[in-house]
Design an enzyme around this catalytic site. Structure first.
Site, PDB file in Angstrom:
ATOM      1  N   ASP A   1      -2.729   2.455  -6.179  1.00 37.17           N
ATOM      2  CA  ASP A   1      -1.735   2.537  -5.106  1.00 37.17           C
ATOM      3  C   ASP A   1      -1.673   1.324  -4.183  1.00 37.17           C
ATOM      4  O   ASP A   1      -0.987   1.362  -3.164  1.00 37.17           O
ATOM      5  CB  ASP A   1      -1.966   3.800  -4.267  1.00 37.17           C
ATOM      6  N   GLU A   2      -2.366   0.241  -4.516  1.00 34.83           N
ATOM      7  CA  GLU A   2      -2.253  -0.942  -3.662  1.00 34.83           C
ATOM      8  C   GLU A   2      -2.501  -2.217  -4.453  1.00 34.83           C
ATOM      9  O   GLU A   2      -3.194  -2.216  -5.468  1.00 34.83           O
ATOM     10  CB  GLU A   2      -3.198  -0.865  -2.458  1.00 34.83           C
TER      11      GLU A   2
ATOM     12  N   ASP B   1       0.852  -1.185   0.000  1.00 30.68           N
ATOM     13  CA  ASP B   1       0.000   0.000   0.000  1.00 30.68           C
ATOM     14  C   ASP B   1       0.888   1.236   0.000  1.00 30.68           C
ATOM     15  O   ASP B   1       1.664   1.457   0.934  1.00 30.68           O
ATOM     16  CB  ASP B   1      -0.905  -0.019   1.243  1.00 30.68           C
TER      17      ASP B   1
END
Length: 365
Positions: free
Chosen positions: A104-105, A10
């Site tokens: 983003d993860e 993350d």
């Protein structure tokens, strides 16, 4: 059942961190990516801003009140996607079992990996170091036997940290958590659990399967399993998109259907662009209406054929708009297309038998 080695990566305050990376003048300052206007929404906040209570999905006006010196920056999704692609290339150096959740993860299954490294903990450290080297950005990681625990663990030592929950520690780790820390337990569900005396994972584990199903429906079975470390969802490299849509929040409330059609025209155009880019089409059009009192209404229509053009999407959206009289002025409109042609031939995950025995084997982590 052999335990797996799952990593959840993350990125830390991703959008805000990218802006600070590209503009040195913003480093160390409280910034929010999004709009400062009355109807603006914060997409991401730097850690300097979070200290004042600013967070994503918060209105820009509230964020500004909480942090008067907050600096607003416009979103640049092309730039975020560019860096996200660089990060994903790093993931694929270690495994092909990569399941992105957003820009983003992502989840990575490194049980068997391209480096032949038996330690998921060391792999996570390497990945975070490479991300820092290639992009200049920090990432956090959670490592454990399944996606559920790994996701919780990735938030444990943020920012720029990681946590490994070893197989033999899983149940103890989960029992010690506040129930709000359980991924998927939102505010409403948490308040309902509080009424039943469920404040921690330990309290949850004391409840029988029958009790949880009776009070939480199908989710009850999920809660019963995950607090025992049982979560069988695999890392899926090719996630099947279920819907595609866009919405707009207006600077001023709208009460005229003619003005609403102008906005829906822009939204339908955006959806057509995204459908073309993703090479998909859908049968179900849903119109989302958020009124000035913040109540939300959805209206849907399912066709006998797939559509993907702006003209057809707008035609259906218009029918839905005039389907019934507006009860109030409108602050947001959205259109989504679901029942996509990507759903054809989709296989559902197999459910495990209730009497199956789950054994967590010790191995290098």
């Amino acid at each position: 059942m052999n335990a797996r080695k799952i990593i959840h990566i993350d990125m830390d305050a991703f959008y805000a961190s990218v802006e600070q990376l590209d503009n040195p003048e913003l480093r160390g300052k409280a910034i929010a990516v999004g709009g400062r206007s009355k109807r603006g929404v914060v997409s991401a906040a730097s850690y300097e801003a979070r200290k004042f209570g600013v967070k994503s999905a918060m209105s820009g006006a509230i964020a500004q009140r909480l942090c008067p010196h907050l600096i607003f920056v416009k979103t640049r999704f092309d730039r975020y996607r560019e860096i996200s692609q660089q990060i994903r290339k790093i993931f694929f150096e270690y495994t092909d079992l990569v399941e992105p959740l957003s820009l983003d993860e992502a989840y990575l299954d490194v049980t068997e990996n391209k480096k032949g490294n038996p330690s998921a903990t060391l792999i996570a450290e390497e990945i975070r170091a490479k991300i820092k080297e290639k992009t200049g950005l920090n990432a956090s990681a959670g490592i454990s036997i399944n996606k559920f625990v790994a996701k919780i663990a990735s938030d444990y030592n943020k920012p720029n940290g990681q946590k490994t929950v070893y197989p033999e520690e899983v149940e103890t780790f989960l029992q010690g958590l506040e129930i709000r820390k359980f991924h998927g337990v939102g505010k409403v569900t948490a308040e309902k659990m509080y009424r039943f005396g469920i404040f921690t994972g330990y309290n949850l584990k004391q409840k029988s399967l029958e009790f949880l199903v009776e009070n939480f429906g199908k989710s009850g079975t999920h809660y019963y399993n995950v607090v025992r470390g049982i979560h069988l969802s695999e890392v899926k490299p090719h996630r099947i998109r279920k819907s595609l849509g866009a919405e707009r929040t207006f600077a001023e409330n709208i009460s005229s259907e003619i003005f609403m059609m102008d906005r829906l025209n822009d939204i339908a155009e955006e959806i057509e662009r995204r459908l073309t880019k993703n090479k998909v089409a859908g049968k179900t059009v849903t119109l989302k209406i958020k009124y000035s009192d913040f109540s939300i209404q959805t209206r849907s229509k399912t066709l006998a054929y797939f559509i993907s053009t702006k003209a057809l999407i707008l035609e259906i959206a218009k029918d839905l708009l005039y389907q019934e009289k507006m009860k109030n002025s409108v602050r947001l409109l959205g259109i989504s297309l679901s029942n996509l042609n990507t759903d054809k031939g989709k296989k559902e995950e197999k459910n495990q038998n209730d009497d199956e025995i789950y054994v967590q084997l010790k191995f290098d982590f």
